[in-house]
Design a protein around this motif. Structure first.
Motif, short mmCIF file in Angstrom:
data_model
loop_
_atom_site.label_atom_id
_atom_site.label_comp_id
_atom_site.label_asym_id
_atom_site.label_seq_id
_atom_site.Cartn_x
_atom_site.Cartn_y
_atom_site.Cartn_z
N SER A 115 0.84 -1.19 0.00
CA SER A 115 0.00 0.00 0.00
C SER A 115 0.88 1.25 0.00
N ALA A 116 1.04 1.86 -1.16
CA ALA A 116 1.88 3.06 -1.28
C ALA A 116 1.38 4.18 -0.38
N GLY A 117 0.07 4.28 -0.23
CA GLY A 117 -0.50 5.32 0.63
C GLY A 117 -0.11 5.15 2.08
N HIS A 118 -0.15 3.93 2.59
CA HIS A 118 0.24 3.68 3.97
C HIS A 118 1.72 3.99 4.18
N LEU A 119 2.55 3.56 3.26
CA LEU A 119 3.98 3.84 3.37
C LEU A 119 4.25 5.34 3.31
N ARG A 120 3.53 6.03 2.46
CA ARG A 120 3.71 7.48 2.34
C ARG A 120 3.22 8.20 3.60
N LEU A 121 2.15 7.71 4.22
CA LEU A 121 1.68 8.31 5.48
C LEU A 121 2.79 8.27 6.53
N ILE A 122 3.46 7.15 6.62
CA ILE A 122 4.56 7.00 7.58
C ILE A 122 5.69 7.96 7.23
N GLU A 123 6.08 7.97 5.96
CA GLU A 123 7.18 8.84 5.52
C GLU A 123 6.88 10.31 5.78
N LEU A 124 5.67 10.75 5.45
CA LEU A 124 5.30 12.15 5.65
C LEU A 124 5.29 12.52 7.13
N SER A 125 4.80 11.61 7.95
CA SER A 125 4.76 11.87 9.39
C SER A 125 6.15 12.07 9.96
N TYR A 126 7.05 11.16 9.63
CA TYR A 126 8.42 11.28 10.14
C TYR A 126 9.17 12.46 9.52
N ALA A 127 8.91 12.75 8.25
CA ALA A 127 9.57 13.89 7.61
C ALA A 127 9.16 15.19 8.28
N MET A 128 7.88 15.32 8.60
CA MET A 128 7.41 16.53 9.28
C MET A 128 8.12 16.69 10.62
N LEU A 129 8.32 15.62 11.33
CA LEU A 129 8.95 15.69 12.65
C LEU A 129 10.45 15.91 12.59
N ARG A 130 11.07 15.51 11.50
CA ARG A 130 12.53 15.71 11.39
C ARG A 130 12.90 17.19 11.42
N GLY A 131 11.95 18.06 11.10
CA GLY A 131 12.18 19.49 11.19
C GLY A 131 12.44 19.96 12.61
N TYR A 132 12.16 19.10 13.57
CA TYR A 132 12.42 19.42 14.97
C TYR A 132 13.76 18.87 15.45
N GLY A 133 14.52 18.29 14.53
CA GLY A 133 15.85 17.80 14.87
C GLY A 133 15.87 16.58 15.77
N LEU A 134 14.85 15.78 15.71
CA LEU A 134 14.76 14.59 16.56
C LEU A 134 15.39 13.38 15.88
N ASP A 135 16.08 12.58 16.67
CA ASP A 135 16.63 11.31 16.20
C ASP A 135 15.98 10.19 17.00
N GLU A 136 16.19 8.98 16.55
CA GLU A 136 15.65 7.81 17.27
C GLU A 136 16.35 7.65 18.61
N PRO A 137 15.68 7.21 19.64
CA PRO A 137 14.27 6.78 19.69
C PRO A 137 13.29 7.92 19.94
N ALA A 138 13.80 9.13 20.15
CA ALA A 138 12.91 10.26 20.42
C ALA A 138 11.96 10.52 19.25
N LEU A 139 12.40 10.28 18.03
CA LEU A 139 11.57 10.50 16.86
C LEU A 139 10.31 9.63 16.90
N THR A 140 10.48 8.37 17.24
CA THR A 140 9.33 7.47 17.34
C THR A 140 8.43 7.87 18.50
N ASP A 141 9.03 8.24 19.63
CA ASP A 141 8.22 8.68 20.78
C ASP A 141 7.41 9.92 20.42
N ALA A 142 8.04 10.86 19.74
CA ALA A 142 7.34 12.09 19.34
C ALA A 142 6.23 11.77 18.35
N MET A 143 6.47 10.83 17.43
CA MET A 143 5.44 10.46 16.46
C MET A 143 4.25 9.86 17.18
#
Length: 194
Positions: A115-143
């Motif tokens: 499902s390209a849409g599901h994969l893109r939802l994940i990518e867009l969510s994490y891309a939006m959060l990367r603007g806050y300079g978060l790395d793992e595992p904080a990135l997943t917690d923030a998501m």
């Protein structure tokens, strides 16, 4: 032999609309068949079961949802990206409650990974959060924090769950300010032990 004019695409489109009208839990093959004025058996050429029908709705909805999120965050970063993402998230969930509910369901791996849409939802969510300079595992917690906040608000709004007379959009704006502040000040180290 497939009924003339009835295609898998038309069946899944009608199922998605019907899910929004009656609720995902009430979506059945029989309900979609009634929509087309055909017998249930006529649909089984295009959908094997109710589970398959729900999967088709989920895949279709995820594609539309991800397209809307992508448009909302294009060319934006930081708080602007957060607000664009959040507003598009809320708008889709409230306007399409059945389809949104379908996107929240776990899918069989063979469906979810294609499902390209599901994969893109994940990518867009994490891309939006990367603007806050978060790395793992904080990135997943923030998501998880962001997703549960947006999901909770939209789910309550959909069922008229806010009884207080305060304007809902004013609350939403305040919540987004709080989410931005929280993401901007996210702890850099996560204690694994509690």
């Amino acid at each position: 032999m497939p009924r003339q004019g009835l295609t898998t695409e038309r069946v899944s489109a009608a199922a998605a609309e019907l899910a929004d009208e009656v609720g995902l839990s009430r979506l059945t093959v029989a309900a979609v068949a009634r929509h087309f004025g055909v017998t249930d058996a006529a649909l089984y050429v295009h959908v094997r079961s109710r589970d398959t029908l729900i999967e088709q709705v989920a895949v279709r909805a995820a594609a539309t949802f991800s397209d809307e999120l992508a448009l909302a965050v294009a060319g934006r970063a930081g708080k602007q990206a957060l607000v664009g993402f959040a507003d598009a998230y809320r708008a889709f969930a409230v306007a399409h409650p059945g389809q949104y509910a379908a996107t929240q369901l776990p899918l069989p791996p063979e469906v979810g990974t294609r499902s390209a849409g599901h994969l893109r939802l994940i990518e867009l969510s994490y891309a939006m959060l990367r603007g806050y300079g978060l790395d793992e595992p904080a990135l997943t917690d923030a998501m998880r924090f962001v997703r549960s906040t947006f999901h909770g608000f939209a789910s309550l709004e959909t069922v008229d769950g806010f009884g207080h007379p305060r304007e809902i959009d004013a609350s939403w704006s305040g919540i987004l300010d709080a989410v931005h502040t929280t993401l901007s000040n996210w702890p850099t180290s996560t204690k694994e032990q509690r």
